[in-house]
Design a protein around this motif. Sequence first.
Motif, PDB file in Angstrom:
ATOM      1  N   UNK A 186     -34.409 -78.058 -42.272  1.00 47.72           N
ATOM      2  CA  UNK A 186     -34.642 -76.979 -43.236  1.00 47.72           C
ATOM      3  C   UNK A 186     -35.176 -75.744 -42.525  1.00 47.72           C
ATOM      4  N   UNK A 187     -36.124 -75.939 -41.598  1.00 51.92           N
ATOM      5  CA  UNK A 187     -36.661 -74.814 -40.840  1.00 51.92           C
ATOM      6  C   UNK A 187     -35.594 -74.209 -39.938  1.00 51.92           C
ATOM      7  N   UNK A 188     -34.770 -75.052 -39.321  1.00 53.65           N
ATOM      8  CA  UNK A 188     -33.689 -74.533 -38.479  1.00 53.65           C
ATOM      9  C   UNK A 188     -32.753 -73.662 -39.317  1.00 53.65           C
ATOM     10  N   UNK A 189     -32.441 -74.115 -40.513  1.00 49.50           N
ATOM     11  CA  UNK A 189     -31.573 -73.331 -41.392  1.00 49.50           C
ATOM     12  C   UNK A 189     -32.211 -71.985 -41.733  1.00 49.50           C
ATOM     13  N   UNK A 190     -33.507 -71.979 -41.969  1.00 49.61           N
ATOM     14  CA  UNK A 190     -34.205 -70.719 -42.250  1.00 49.61           C
ATOM     15  C   UNK A 190     -34.168 -69.792 -41.035  1.00 49.61           C
ATOM     16  N   UNK A 191     -34.327 -70.370 -39.863  1.00 46.75           N
ATOM     17  CA  UNK A 191     -34.292 -69.570 -38.636  1.00 46.75           C
ATOM     18  C   UNK A 191     -32.934 -68.920 -38.434  1.00 46.75           C
TER      19      UNK A 191
ATOM     20  N   UNK B 188     -26.417 -72.506 -43.842  1.00 45.87           N
ATOM     21  CA  UNK B 188     -27.051 -71.202 -43.598  1.00 45.87           C
ATOM     22  C   UNK B 188     -26.113 -70.258 -42.855  1.00 45.87           C
ATOM     23  N   UNK B 189     -24.889 -70.690 -42.611  1.00 45.14           N
ATOM     24  CA  UNK B 189     -23.882 -69.795 -42.047  1.00 45.14           C
ATOM     25  C   UNK B 189     -23.492 -70.045 -40.607  1.00 45.14           C
ATOM     26  N   UNK B 190     -24.116 -71.008 -39.947  1.00 41.16           N
ATOM     27  CA  UNK B 190     -23.719 -71.321 -38.567  1.00 41.16           C
ATOM     28  C   UNK B 190     -22.496 -72.226 -38.586  1.00 41.16           C
ATOM     29  N   UNK B 191     -21.492 -71.852 -37.819  1.00 35.45           N
ATOM     30  CA  UNK B 191     -20.269 -72.664 -37.782  1.00 35.45           C
ATOM     31  C   UNK B 191     -19.923 -73.148 -36.385  1.00 35.45           C
TER      32      UNK B 191
END
Length: 350
Positions: free
Chosen positions: A129-134, A173-176
């Motif tokens: 979850x924190x990685x996604x926020x980052x 979170x948009x990383x592909x």
Amino acid sequence: MTTANSKNQETSGFSEVRRAARLSVAPMMDWTDRHCRYLHRLLSRHTLLYTEMVTSPALVRGNALHLLRYDANEHPVALQLGGSDPAELAQACVMAEDHGYDEINLNVGCPSDRVQSGCFGAILMENPKLVAECVAAMRDACNVEITVKCRIGVDDQEPTEVLPDFLTQVSSAGVTRFQIHARKAWLQGLSPKENRDIPPLDYDLVLAMKQQFPELHISINGGITSLDQVETFLTQGLDGVMIGRSAYHSPADILCAADGRIYGTGSTSDPIEAVHQMIPYIERHIAEGGRLGQVTRHMLGLFTGRPGARGWRRVLSEGAPKDGAGPELLLEALDRVTGGDIAVGAHTSA
């Protein structure tokens, strides 16, 4: 902040870096500095090169902009960031974009104690979850593609459960694009060096993630030592392969044939010619106050497995640390490899 128009404009630049990512040299602390990358670029024009990890606190709080320095010839080149504060990582991304990096990668794989104490690196596998926020904050701050390098899990986590959940949350979170080191990281009980060898490799899990998430661009990392393996993984459907220690210790074996075999250019490079091409670079470095050994330490493995390799290493190892050592030492060392025949490509100082 990124806009709809800027997102549309990303496509061409992103696709170029993604093509380069068919083969990449992993970010490695104390190894893949700008001098190392310059050498690697001479050996392969297309392979994607990564910096050592640079921490966002060093950039944002320490204003250590010298850590972002690189030569324009290094492109395509990616910056790896370490951190876990979304706002601070976002600020670091703005700095990286200003410096023209082609990609910004978040480190979620390093197992060192220092990284753990800063709450980033592999320990972040426990907090997707924190990685996604980052990464969301990083993406909003710049137009450079944000990617994530991770492990398959840490400590007692079950990789078959943890890794799919991690990819789901972070990609939301948009990383592909992900680079997956196909080993667990044992944060308790193993040293960083042991974490590179002892946890078993699970290539099948990474291949399964590509099947489960076909929309993601996935590169595999860990224990890969040859272009034959690279071609096999690409044939099996992975989008890219990242090589670490083998590309550093035996760079010619990995990179000299990479452009032809991996990118279809039909070209190869010559490590002897690369030595000559390094001389003007070294002359500039010394003129700016640098020392020869700062560059040549990355060149010791250039002729690994070739007659004269031991003499090459010995001349450079013994001579480069001496006061006043200059680029002529490379020609002396090269004589151990070529047997004195260095006419082809010989450098003439201006």
